[in-house]
Design an enzyme around this catalytic site. Structure first.
Site, PDB file in Angstrom:
ATOM      1  N   ASP A 129      66.428  19.298   1.860  1.00 49.26           N
ATOM      2  CA  ASP A 129      66.877  19.090   0.536  1.00 49.26           C
ATOM      3  C   ASP A 129      67.398  20.429  -0.006  1.00 49.26           C
ATOM      4  OD1 ASP A 129      64.269  20.651   0.437  1.00 49.26           O
ATOM      5  OD2 ASP A 129      63.527  19.222  -0.990  1.00 49.26           O
ATOM      6  N   ASN A 130      66.988  21.524   0.533  1.00 47.78           N
ATOM      7  CA  ASN A 130      67.475  22.691   0.084  1.00 47.78           C
ATOM      8  C   ASN A 130      67.184  23.932   1.100  1.00 47.78           C
ATOM      9  OD1 ASN A 130      65.094  22.669  -2.315  1.00 47.78           O
ATOM     10  ND2 ASN A 130      65.048  24.394  -0.894  1.00 47.78           N
ATOM     11  N   CYS A 157      64.234  21.221  -5.033  1.00 52.23           N
ATOM     12  CA  CYS A 157      63.569  20.147  -4.348  1.00 52.23           C
ATOM     13  C   CYS A 157      64.156  18.717  -5.463  1.00 52.23           C
ATOM     14  CB  CYS A 157      62.197  19.969  -4.333  1.00 52.23           C
ATOM     15  SG  CYS A 157      61.564  21.211  -3.100  1.00 52.23           S
ATOM     16  N   ASP A 180      61.934  19.385   4.018  1.00 51.13           N
ATOM     17  CA  ASP A 180      61.847  20.158   2.812  1.00 51.13           C
ATOM     18  C   ASP A 180      61.978  21.646   2.780  1.00 51.13           C
ATOM     19  OD1 ASP A 180      60.990  20.575   0.086  1.00 51.13           O
ATOM     20  OD2 ASP A 180      59.128  19.655   0.191  1.00 51.13           O
ATOM     21  N   ASP A 181      62.812  22.100   2.004  1.00 52.60           N
ATOM     22  CA  ASP A 181      63.102  23.507   2.138  1.00 52.60           C
ATOM     23  C   ASP A 181      63.423  24.105   3.564  1.00 52.60           C
ATOM     24  OD1 ASP A 181      62.542  23.809  -0.416  1.00 52.60           O
ATOM     25  OD2 ASP A 181      60.665  25.066  -0.147  1.00 52.60           O
TER      26      ASP A 181
END
Ligand SMILES: *[C@@H]1O[C@H](CO)[C@@H](O)[C@H](O)[C@H]1NC(C)=O
Ligand SMILES: *[C@@H]1O[C@H](CO)[C@@H](O)[C@H](O)[C@H]1NC(C)=O
Ligand SMILES: *[C@@H]1O[C@H](CO)[C@@H](O)[C@H](O)[C@H]1NC(C)=O
Ligand SMILES: *[C@@H]1O[C@H](CO)[C@@H](O)[C@H](O)[C@H]1NC(C)=O
Ligand SMILES: *[C@@H]1O[C@H](CO)[C@@H](O)[C@H](O)[C@H]1NC(C)=O
Ligand SMILES: *[C@@H]1O[C@H](CO)[C@@H](O)[C@H](O)[C@H]1NC(C)=O
Length: 523
Positions: free
Chosen positions: A321-322, A74, A38-39
């Site tokens: 995701d990013n 997200c 995540d991130d």
């Protein structure tokens, strides 16, 4: 008639019994493990602490250097990963239910055709553990009883990333976790607990699932989706003091003012206030620390696969995701911007017939993951509604890559709240994610579409340049353009001086991409 039919049946049974064992020992569908963080950025060294993953996956397979997300946020990005569709095609535009993040409408129209449902059709046993979509499990999204179709084993985090004090849906039943570091750290490893306790979390759950797999069981798909390295950036106790003197990278656009950029970037304070610098450095260290637990998990998974003799027939895919920024163009810390640090993420793939040790520079995307998984699982072609392309053509160094796309699209719909507590100057200004200096990371008109295009080669020895062109949906139609080859830090906004007729070419391309679907996205 009857004896004749009977004889044909016997013949068929003979034929089948002769064939089935031969076919099944000859080819077994590959297993797939997909680890999604995540991130996690790739531009600011987000991958650096994960040395085991680099050794076990990247170096044993392919590293994709230009992996982009369809949206630097997200829920839209995750919805794209699940559906294989751009944001405008799957409709999840932000992290709210009203923006179709895990909304009942999205569940009815999109989730039912997400990639796990096709894997089920291919005979796969499927396992999910971790963060799903930001609104998952909330009452308006169907509560913990909602188990997305296609998943056999379901361990879904309710809401957004957390490391302690969270709720899980375990096969549709609520499981409450507190903050005991031994049993509740969400990413955590099996350490010395065997057999795993009932309260085990992502890695321990994955371990229990893998313990049941062998080369005779059905092929499996396992998706592990960690809270790391998203806020609140809580490291596991054993890693809380690592990297004591590490600071966020000071190169590139760090602490530089984005004077020719969209107004949201221009509100940043340069030089960065000292307390912002200090908090960014702390966030940077804690992000790396949380990733050490992810790295341990990857090592654990690979070890188990190896012990069970399953590794050679298993694809392992690692991505995020990013991206993220910490001080770039003096913006404090978050994602949501159109620059490389926010829209690019890691991607590594190893597995059967994937040539080891290669680096691919072609532009690939999160919407390509679903078509890739389905090709790995033996689906003859990508479902027509998916906008992405399978990455399988890159797997073998022998195949002459026929990659059918030179343009990708990134879409962001700015999030906002009418008022910003503590910042009276932003009353009714529709801003979001503002810090203690009232520098905001998002606003209603931080809404844009970007195309990133590899232009046609000038000559065989001179490949075309990579250009990013962005159009904001604000009341000035603000535009930004970067030459990604010459200006990788995106300092110079070329749109400022670009002649109108040249602008028109990019604006037409954006218009086409924003409405594209399936085949028509492959330009
Ligand atoms: C979300 O879904 C609704 C249907 O409930 C649809 O009408 C709407 O356009 C979608 N919202 C967005 C922002 O796409
Ligand atoms: C969840 O469901 C799967 C499939 O039915 C089952 O094998 C597994 O044991 C269940 N897990 C738990 C923790 O109940
Ligand atoms: C971190 O910095 C402190 C003070 O400058 C120093 O004493 C310490 O040795 C450094 N630690 C590491 C691991 O470099
Ligand atoms: C910020 O830090 C710098 C370098 O450590 C120092 O020179 C400066 O005085 C500090 N500024 C404030 C306002 O504290
Ligand atoms: C790997 O390649 C061989 C030879 O082309 C093929 O028979 C096999 O099915 C491939 N395996 C997978 C998992 O694609
Ligand atoms: C999310 O998108 C929906 C639909 O456009 C909008 O109504 C809502 O205000 C957005 N949420 C935020 C926090 O911006």
């Amino acid at each position: 008639m009857a004896p004749y039919v009977f004889r044909i049946r016997i013949l068929w049974i003979t034929v089948l019994t002769l064939f089935i064992p031969v076919v099944s020992t000859k080819y077994r569908k590959p297993n797939i493990v997909f680890l999604l963080t995540d991130d996690q950025d790739v531009k600011l060294g987000g991958q650096t602490p994960m040395t085991k993953t680099k050794n076990l996956v990247g170096d044993k397979g392919i590293i994709f250097e230009n992996m982009y997300v369809s949206a630097p946020l997200c829920c839209p990005s995750r919805s794209s990963i699940l559906t294989g569709k751009y944001v405008h095609s799957n409709g999840a535009v932000n992290n709210s239910l009203t923006g179709n993040c895990s909304s009942p409408y999205w569940q009815r129209t999109q989730e039912v055709k997400a990639f796990p449902t096709y894997l089920k059709g291919q005979g796969y046993s499927t396992f999910f553990a971790g963060k799903y979509l930001n609104q998952y499990g909330t009452p308006m999204a169907g509560g913990v009883q909602h188990v997305p179709p296609g998943w056999d084993w379901w361990i879904g985090l309710v809401g957004n990333s957390k490391y302690y004090n969270y709720h899980l849906s375990v096969n549709g039943t609520l499981e409450v976790h507190k903050d005991d570091p031994k049993t509740d750290y969400l990413t955590d490893v099996i350490v010395s607990q065997s057999p795993p306790p009932l309260t085990d979390v992502i890695n321990r759950r994955a371990t229990s699932f893998l313990s049941l797999q062998n080369s005779d069981s059905a092929p499996f798909f396992m998706m592990l989706s960690t809270p790391a390295c998203h806020g609140p950036f809580t490291p596991a106790p054993k890693y809380q003091n690592n990297f004591p003197n590490k600071t966020a990278p000071r190169d590139g656009s760090y602490n530089k003012h984005g004077h020719d950029k969209h107004w949201l970037i221009q509100q940043a304070i340069t030089p960065l206030p000292n307390d912002t610098v200090k908090s960014e450095d702390q966030v940077f260290r804690n992000r790396w620390r949380t990733l050490l637990s992810v790295d341990d998990m990857m090592e654990n998974i690979v070890n188990i696969l190896q012990t069970k003799n399953l590794l050679e027939n298993t694809y392992i895919v690692f991505s995020s995701d990013n991206g993220f920024h910490l001080g770039q163009f003096s913006m404090p810390s978050d994602k949501r911007q159109l620059y490389e640090f926010d829209v690019r993420v890691p991607l590594m793939i190893r597995g059967p017939n994937v040539t080891a040790g290669r680096v691919v520079k072609e532009q690939v995307m999160n919407i390509d993951l679903a078509p890739t998984f389905l090709e790995m699982a033996g689906l003859p072609s990508t479902p027509g509604q998916m906008d992405g392309l399978s990455l399988a053509p890159f797997f073998s160094s022998a195949s002459n890559q026929t990659w059918g796309r030179s343009t990708i699209l990134v879409e962001h719909q700015g999030e906002y709240h009418e008022n910003t507590p503590g910042c009276p100057q932003f009353r009714r200004q529709n801003m979001a994610n503002c810090n203690n200096h009232c520098v905001c990371e998002d606003s209603w008109n931080n809404t844009y579409s970007c195309v990133i295009k590899r232009e046609s080669a000038v000559s065989p020895s001179q490949p075309g340049r990579r250009v990013k062109y962005c159009l904001f949906k604000d009341n000035q139609n603000f535009q930004e353009m970067y030459n990604l080859d010459m200006d990788p830090y995106e300092f110079k906004n070329l749109a400022v001086t670009l002649p109108e007729d040249k602008k028109k070419v990019y604006l037409n391309l954006i218009e086409h991409m924003e409405m594209c679907s399936g085949e028509s996205c492959h330009v």
